[in-house]
Scaffold this motif. Sequence first.
Motif, PDB file in Angstrom:
ATOM      1  N   LYS A   4       0.945  -1.177   0.059  1.00 20.92           N
ATOM      2  CA  LYS A   4       0.030   0.066   0.024  1.00 20.92           C
ATOM      3  C   LYS A   4       0.926   1.155  -0.090  1.00 20.92           C
ATOM      4  CE  LYS A   4      -3.716   2.122   2.755  1.00 20.92           C
ATOM      5  NZ  LYS A   4      -4.576   2.103   3.902  1.00 20.92           N
ATOM      6  N   GLU A   5       1.866   1.439   0.826  1.00 21.67           N
ATOM      7  CA  GLU A   5       2.832   2.543   0.636  1.00 21.67           C
ATOM      8  C   GLU A   5       3.572   2.477  -0.504  1.00 21.67           C
ATOM      9  OE1 GLU A   5       3.899   2.304   5.618  1.00 21.67           O
ATOM     10  OE2 GLU A   5       4.917   0.878   4.141  1.00 21.67           O
ATOM     11  N   LYS A   7       2.452   1.676  -3.450  1.00 24.29           N
ATOM     12  CA  LYS A   7       1.539   2.037  -4.478  1.00 24.29           C
ATOM     13  C   LYS A   7       1.452   3.826  -4.163  1.00 24.29           C
ATOM     14  CE  LYS A   7      -3.327   2.298  -5.402  1.00 24.29           C
ATOM     15  NZ  LYS A   7      -4.878   2.034  -5.166  1.00 24.29           N
ATOM     16  N   GLU A   8       1.314   4.061  -3.165  1.00 22.59           N
ATOM     17  CA  GLU A   8       1.277   5.474  -2.822  1.00 22.59           C
ATOM     18  C   GLU A   8       2.617   6.335  -3.317  1.00 22.59           C
ATOM     19  OE1 GLU A   8       1.455   7.405   1.448  1.00 22.59           O
ATOM     20  OE2 GLU A   8      -0.482   7.649   1.039  1.00 22.59           O
ATOM     21  N   GLN A   9       3.827   5.887  -2.865  1.00 24.50           N
ATOM     22  CA  GLN A   9       4.939   6.311  -3.542  1.00 24.50           C
ATOM     23  C   GLN A   9       4.988   6.301  -5.014  1.00 24.50           C
ATOM     24  OE1 GLN A   9       7.598   7.883  -1.576  1.00 24.50           O
ATOM     25  NE2 GLN A   9       5.874   7.723  -0.096  1.00 24.50           N
ATOM     26  N   LYS A  11       2.734   6.344  -7.270  1.00 26.11           N
ATOM     27  CA  LYS A  11       1.379   7.060  -7.659  1.00 26.11           C
ATOM     28  C   LYS A  11       1.824   8.838  -7.496  1.00 26.11           C
ATOM     29  CE  LYS A  11      -3.332   8.217  -6.899  1.00 26.11           C
ATOM     30  NZ  LYS A  11      -4.974   7.933  -6.481  1.00 26.11           N
ATOM     31  N   TYR A  12       2.458   8.990  -6.441  1.00 30.36           N
ATOM     32  CA  TYR A  12       3.019  10.488  -6.264  1.00 30.36           C
ATOM     33  C   TYR A  12       4.068  10.703  -7.219  1.00 30.36           C
ATOM     34  CZ  TYR A  12       0.469  10.359  -1.777  1.00 30.36           C
ATOM     35  OH  TYR A  12      -0.597  10.327  -0.577  1.00 30.36           O
ATOM     36  N   ILE A  53      -3.141   1.960 -10.088  1.00 32.69           N
ATOM     37  CA  ILE A  53      -2.626   3.410 -10.327  1.00 32.69           C
ATOM     38  C   ILE A  53      -3.079   3.955 -11.609  1.00 32.69           C
ATOM     39  CG2 ILE A  53      -0.475   4.727 -10.564  1.00 32.69           C
ATOM     40  CD1 ILE A  53       0.642   2.765  -8.365  1.00 32.69           C
ATOM     41  N   GLU A  56      -6.697   4.935 -11.590  1.00 34.32           N
ATOM     42  CA  GLU A  56      -6.940   5.976 -10.527  1.00 34.32           C
ATOM     43  C   GLU A  56      -6.419   7.431 -11.484  1.00 34.32           C
ATOM     44  OE1 GLU A  56      -5.152   5.271  -6.694  1.00 34.32           O
ATOM     45  OE2 GLU A  56      -6.315   3.386  -6.480  1.00 34.32           O
TER      46      GLU A  56
END
Length: 493
Positions: A4-5, A7-9, A11-12, A53, A56
């Motif tokens: 999850k982390e 994916k966040e990194q 995506k950013y 990603i 989104e």
Amino acid sequence: MNIKEAKEQIKYALMAYFSKNEYGNYKIPLKKQRPIFLLGAPGIGKTAIMEQIAQELGVGLVSYSMTHHTRQSALGLPKILKKTYQEEEFEVSRYTMSEIISSIYELMEKAGVKEGILFLDEINCVSETLAPSMLLFLQYKIFGGHKIPDGWTIVTAGNPPEYNKSVREFDVVTMDRLKKITVEPDYSVWKEYAYHQHIHPAVMTYLDIKKDCFYHMESSIDGKRFVTPRGWEDLSQMIKLFEELALPVDEKLIAQYLQDGKIAKDFAAYYDLFSKYQSDYQIDEILSGNISDEIKTRAGKARFDEKVALLGLFLDKMARETKELLNMQKMLLQLLDILKEVKTGGIAILEKRISGFNKLLQTGRQAKTLFENDFQIYSELSSILLCYQTMLESGDSFDTLKENFNDKLKILKSEASQIKEHFTHLFEFYEITYAGGQEILLLVTELTVNEYTSAFISQFGCEKYFEHNRELLFHERNKEIIEKLDLLEFETV
């Protein structure tokens, strides 16, 4: 970090790569956009998060496994061209466009997307002959003289060498051109994803009891014994289909997905028990308020694993009900907006909207920019609009469409009311069976974690949930205070 982390990194980073200045130029030039290297054990969801990603961000996605490529297929084939330099003709070698690069242009043509992600899996397993060209590609985004289009960024993935004998360690020169993200398996994070994917409750409850079996890798005399999140998800899908077709779910099937004999055997035994619980407890009857004394007594005296299995059955049922209703609500809200336009614009609006949805469905599939859930909603919406178009062409008035919409709205309200009753009966069952126990707090926690049940309760309410949620918050607050007191005492000592 967990998936999850990661994916966040990613995506950013991609949001930064896709950002433009006031002149429409990318703020970070293509050559300076470091490819992302996602390193993690097999089967933990690296490919799945790339699809999420892309959806989104609303960009295209082209995926390739580099283990399938030779130097020729990745770079293209050499060809001879004639060039004139200073009035003298020369034969010059050039490459045809790489299959990888051409697939990006094909997707852009078919789906109409201008930006996207090129995802190259097993990047550290490329052949020795392809490795030098891969370094050039990672630095300059060029394969065989053809560069990837502006607006497309590169994400790569690979497994650590202990999981794959074909892995080639990247040297410092290569690693210095990548953004490296290392991912570790994490059941609590995967569980959120599992709820969203409606992973079979037998799998969910088994892993709640035996979290160590979520990801397992072991070397033995007979080779590697392993179980991965991918294996659990694929097994879940197959169990659902086998149940639908009334086919036997046994150890022979399970061992095809869980490639560790002990875990496969253990889960097969648990699945048999789970199936018995499913038959014995009559979930639909309990949710309808028909709770027999026999069921209450059995549930109250049940062992821990049986209680977990029972909770899983309830959660699976409620999640499916709430998801269907929330999808219906989302569809009707969009339908209402369209009908407001049709009221003034007439049948032409319907034709335009139907065409738009059909294009959205087609391109969404090709570019992988549409979630499966949204795909179902838009398909249903397109079908209803087509019906409305036929009705107007047959001479029906707008009032007929309005009446049809109101009928659908009544069904939505009726089903929402029924689901609220199911929640009430569920809490009543837990209050009667587990009065004063931690089981109710566990129920509240799981309903809160599940995106569908929590979304339904926040919109439509459930008095008993809020009542017990206050107890949970109070309970958590007490734990926090006790922990602080313990810490204070420790520091004092």
